[in-house]
Write an enzyme that holds these catalytic residues in place. Structure first.
Site, PDB file in Angstrom:
ATOM      1  N   HIS A  69       0.369  -1.059  -0.103  1.00  0.00           N
ATOM      2  CA  HIS A  69      -0.149  -0.296   0.087  1.00  0.00           C
ATOM      3  C   HIS A  69       1.293   1.439  -0.358  1.00  0.00           C
ATOM      4  O   HIS A  69       1.870   1.003   0.540  1.00  0.00           O
ATOM      5  CB  HIS A  69      -0.692  -0.194   1.567  1.00  0.00           C
ATOM      6  CG  HIS A  69      -1.709   1.096   1.438  1.00  0.00           C
ATOM      7  ND1 HIS A  69      -3.403   1.108   0.520  1.00  0.00           N
ATOM      8  CD2 HIS A  69      -1.888   2.364   2.020  1.00  0.00           C
ATOM      9  CE1 HIS A  69      -3.420   2.451   1.064  1.00  0.00           C
ATOM     10  NE2 HIS A  69      -2.866   2.979   1.651  1.00  0.00           N
ATOM     11  N   ASP A  75     -14.777   3.435   7.667  1.00  0.00           N
ATOM     12  CA  ASP A  75     -13.738   4.014   6.913  1.00  0.00           C
ATOM     13  C   ASP A  75     -14.509   4.755   5.969  1.00  0.00           C
ATOM     14  O   ASP A  75     -13.680   6.262   5.886  1.00  0.00           O
ATOM     15  CB  ASP A  75     -12.589   3.431   6.543  1.00  0.00           C
ATOM     16  CG  ASP A  75     -11.924   3.785   5.996  1.00  0.00           C
ATOM     17  OD1 ASP A  75     -10.957   5.189   6.735  1.00  0.00           O
ATOM     18  OD2 ASP A  75     -11.286   3.999   4.480  1.00  0.00           O
ATOM     19  N   ARG A  82     -13.987  13.781   7.369  1.00  0.00           N
ATOM     20  CA  ARG A  82     -12.504  14.394   7.949  1.00  0.00           C
ATOM     21  C   ARG A  82     -12.228  15.098   6.468  1.00  0.00           C
ATOM     22  O   ARG A  82     -11.253  15.707   6.568  1.00  0.00           O
ATOM     23  CB  ARG A  82     -11.255  13.036   8.085  1.00  0.00           C
ATOM     24  CG  ARG A  82     -11.498  12.218   9.659  1.00  0.00           C
ATOM     25  CD  ARG A  82     -10.911  11.001   9.295  1.00  0.00           C
ATOM     26  NE  ARG A  82      -9.801  11.444   9.164  1.00  0.00           N
ATOM     27  CZ  ARG A  82      -8.527  10.112   8.685  1.00  0.00           C
ATOM     28  NH1 ARG A  82      -9.121   9.445   8.577  1.00  0.00           N
ATOM     29  NH2 ARG A  82      -7.224  10.833   8.234  1.00  0.00           N
ATOM     30  N   SER A 124      -7.064   4.216   9.333  1.00  0.00           N
ATOM     31  CA  SER A 124      -8.268   4.241   7.876  1.00  0.00           C
ATOM     32  C   SER A 124      -6.691   2.942   7.577  1.00  0.00           C
ATOM     33  O   SER A 124      -7.479   2.603   6.261  1.00  0.00           O
ATOM     34  CB  SER A 124      -8.445   5.921   7.925  1.00  0.00           C
ATOM     35  OG  SER A 124      -8.288   5.210   5.559  1.00  0.00           O
ATOM     36  N   LYS A 141      -8.476  -1.018   6.113  1.00  0.00           N
ATOM     37  CA  LYS A 141      -8.493  -1.656   4.530  1.00  0.00           C
ATOM     38  C   LYS A 141      -7.873  -2.886   4.913  1.00  0.00           C
ATOM     39  O   LYS A 141      -8.079  -3.935   3.761  1.00  0.00           O
ATOM     40  CB  LYS A 141      -8.531  -0.351   4.099  1.00  0.00           C
ATOM     41  CG  LYS A 141      -9.765   0.668   3.800  1.00  0.00           C
ATOM     42  CD  LYS A 141      -9.892   1.588   2.820  1.00  0.00           C
ATOM     43  CE  LYS A 141      -8.402   2.558   3.415  1.00  0.00           C
ATOM     44  NZ  LYS A 141      -8.706   3.601   2.687  1.00  0.00           N
TER      45      LYS A 141
END
Lengths: 424, 424
Positions: free
Chosen positions: B82, B161, B168, B183, B187
């Site tokens: 990621h 999320d 946010r 967050s 995921k």
């Protein structure tokens, strides 16, 4: 300019400019800034604070967010009094006619009760036919003729505060001192008086529970007043027990009438005469001792009570019909000893449960319910002696919960003073 | 339990329990807790922080707020990668087939671009007929057959999320390290892989602009991984300039293909082979040097490129038709000197203005637009030499604004390293 940058500035402990605060309030009023953005900003302010200058700016922006009351046609000095809210606090009912009897003008707008504290307007409505919604013209005519009027706050007075106050209530942002100061002072300044005496309640039954915060709030409000050329004096007072003996709407009006007739409960007497003397002192520019002598005299010679009767009559009320429940229950002590504490927060919430207060703004309240204390903190009580009378209505409460409001012990505890200090 | 008490706790720097965080997330999902209450709490968290335990708890509550992907039928080690988001970051396009060629499985769900950064799914869609929405069954069948699949994130993966992230974004609460960590990790954990390599970008073009915060975020994510028995390694990398030469959707796919064919840009090569080597090292439990040798070999012998072709073909894409604008304009330098900076944030925003990115989630983007840099930071350029090519679409941008992304000087500036550190 955009709201996210402004929120980020306050999140990072920076100072917001007048233009930024103005953008926030205008944007929030016209719904360009959303509730969720406003609440994020309010939380950042609650945690990171605001400078004096920011608070003064915010107050003036809020003040100008709606109508303001023009009292220039009132041909006398107009003094105003505000309390941050306590339990059993019927000071305004007594103070307004008393100060008017001393020759000053009280042109006062008050609110309704919410949560565990009552509101002057609800209390007055327990007098049959008493009108609290009065046009500006009639309001000014009345105060020019009899020096005193107690009416409900106009709808478009400080609309920004109405919205923000409701949002703070549900987002954990009620405790911010700059936000409390700007909320109170914007409403006071909008109401048109020229001098203010503010009663800042300290204790568990109040908005502020410690003396340090109360002092900060008081100093800030005095500065906001000065910045607007309005003399402002704050009195820090104790809310460790309910004020006086009555808690509820009708029952508080009856206590106020008895008070004006000469039947004095000590704490209510001390507080009312002190606040009235300060108002007379600043309003007439005389020394505090001379003011206190005048106040005491007007109370004792019945002129203050006559002012009250004049006001009730002028506003259409029938003094002989005050709403009070006939379902009365006497609560007796289960032990002997000194009353060391009567929890004002619990008492206030029980009266609300009885139907005497509101959980949300649209609740219809029962004006006839309430408590009448037979004992105050510092008194001695015998087992099976009456602690208080309960005036019941539709709501039900447990006797155990009432008894739990009282702390009774064989050893008498030292109490805090009623008046902590005066800040000017 | 009620939300105002919970907000007040966090406002007063107290720790929230698992039960309180669970109440918040469940209440927000079913609309009992309102946006304005959630944003007040998010601001209190952003300012006052969360403990490691709170962050781990929040991550697990979010993770379980919706579906999770079950990869138990995949008969191989599944590793995932990621990136916290950069400009020109096409690493996934290259890394996924490369690591798959080394014998590990990449079953990766990716997102779309928002703001100034692109998203893998948008990029893949510039390949004609490439399918990104694939059923769970087909997804597992594909990874079992060819070891690699790149698909879009399922709708009901971590719904909490999705909601919180959107809130946010508009309330100034994007910078909170615990909120970013929970967050990302919720995921990742929901996507079913067993080992993670996270590329934490640092710089003005990234979510995090300083090394201290990046380190905190990395350490927190490694701890969350460990708490869930998933090996997690974070690599802190430099986002001081766009990665590689292409910025845009189609143009980045073409750069990735050229890369896999052996045409290497230095920074992209260094980053991709390093990340791939870490993935291979933890996935196959071999030393990092051995892993790097294998990665380099699979890149050079064409097996990685073949994997890419296999994946495109399996997902229905036509590799011969990649969307790219034919309206090309060459931008030339107005002076000679060293390229000391190419501002990634400005570049990303210009590509968005060209039509290649989204301002809001519903925007339709132009996959054929973008930039192709002819010079990178550290290169020397002559006056009138080409800096980059612009692939134009419907959006218009000023040449002056493009030139302003480049800092050119006669003195060459020292640059930060591409890879700052590895945290495990």
């Amino acid at each position: 300019m955009n709201i996210i940058d402004i929120i980020n500035k306050k999140k990072n402990k920076q100072t917001l400019t007048f233009e930024e605060l103005d953008y926030v309030i205008k944007g929030y009023l016209n719904d360009e800034i959303k509730d969720y953005q406003m609440s994020a900003l309010l939380m950042a302010i609650t945690i990171n604070g605001m400078s004096e200058e920011e608070t003064i700016n915010l107050t003036n922006i809020m003040l100008n967010s709606g109508d303001t009351i023009d009292l220039s046609e009132v041909n006398n000095i107009v003094v105003d009094k505000h309390s941050t809210g306590g339990v059993g606090d019927k000071t305004t009912l007594v103070l307004a006619p008393l100060v008017a009897a001393c020759g000053l003008t009280i042109a006062k707008m008050s609110g309704r009760g919410l949560g565990h504290t009552g509101g002057t307007i609800d209390k007055l409505e327990s007098i049959k036919d008493f009108k609290v919604d009065i046009s500006n013209e009639d309001f000014i005519k009345q105060v020019n003729e009899i020096n005193v009027a107690l009416v409900s706050q106009k709808d478009n007075l400080v609309p920004a505060d109405k919205l923000i106050y409701a949002l703070r209530d549900v987002t954990g942002t009620t405790s911010s001192i700059p936000l409390i100061a700007s909320s109170i002072m914007s409403k006071k300044l909008a109401s048109g008086a020229s001098k203010f005496v503010l009663d800042v309640k300290v204790g568990e039954g109040a908005l502020i529970d410690n003396l340090d915060d109360a002092r900060k709030l008081a100093k800030l409000m005095v500065k906001i007043g000065k910045a607007n050329n309005k003399e402002t004096i704050c009195v820090l007072t104790n809310m460790d027990e309910p004020l006086g003996c009555a808690i509820g709407n009708g029952v508080e009006v009856i206590e106020s009438i008895n008070f004006l007739k000469g039947n004095h409960v000590e704490d209510l007497y001390t507080l009312t005469t002190s606040l009235a003397a300060i108002m007379v002192s600043i309003g007439k520019d005389v020394g505090i001792r001379q003011a206190l002598i005048e106040v005491t005299e007007k109370l004792e010679n019945g002129e203050a009570y006559q002012k009250f009767l004049d006001m009730v009559s002028y506003q259409g009320g029938n003094i002989k019909e005050i709403e009070l429940s006939s379902k009365i229950h006497s609560i007796r002590s289960n032990k002997s000893g000194y009353i060391n504490r009567i929890d004002p927060l619990k008492i206030g919430n029980l009266v609300k449960q009885l139907g005497g207060g509101r959980t949300s703004k649209d609740d219809v309240i029962d004006l006839g319910v309430g408590f009448l204390l037979n004992k105050k903190v510092g008194d001695h009580v015998l087992e099976n002696e009456e602690l208080l009378k309960v005036y019941y209505g539709r709501g039900d409460i447990k006797i155990k919960d009432i008894i739990n409001c009282f702390e009774i012990d064989i050893i008498e505890k030292t109490q805090n003073p009623l008046i902590y200090e005066v800040i000017k």
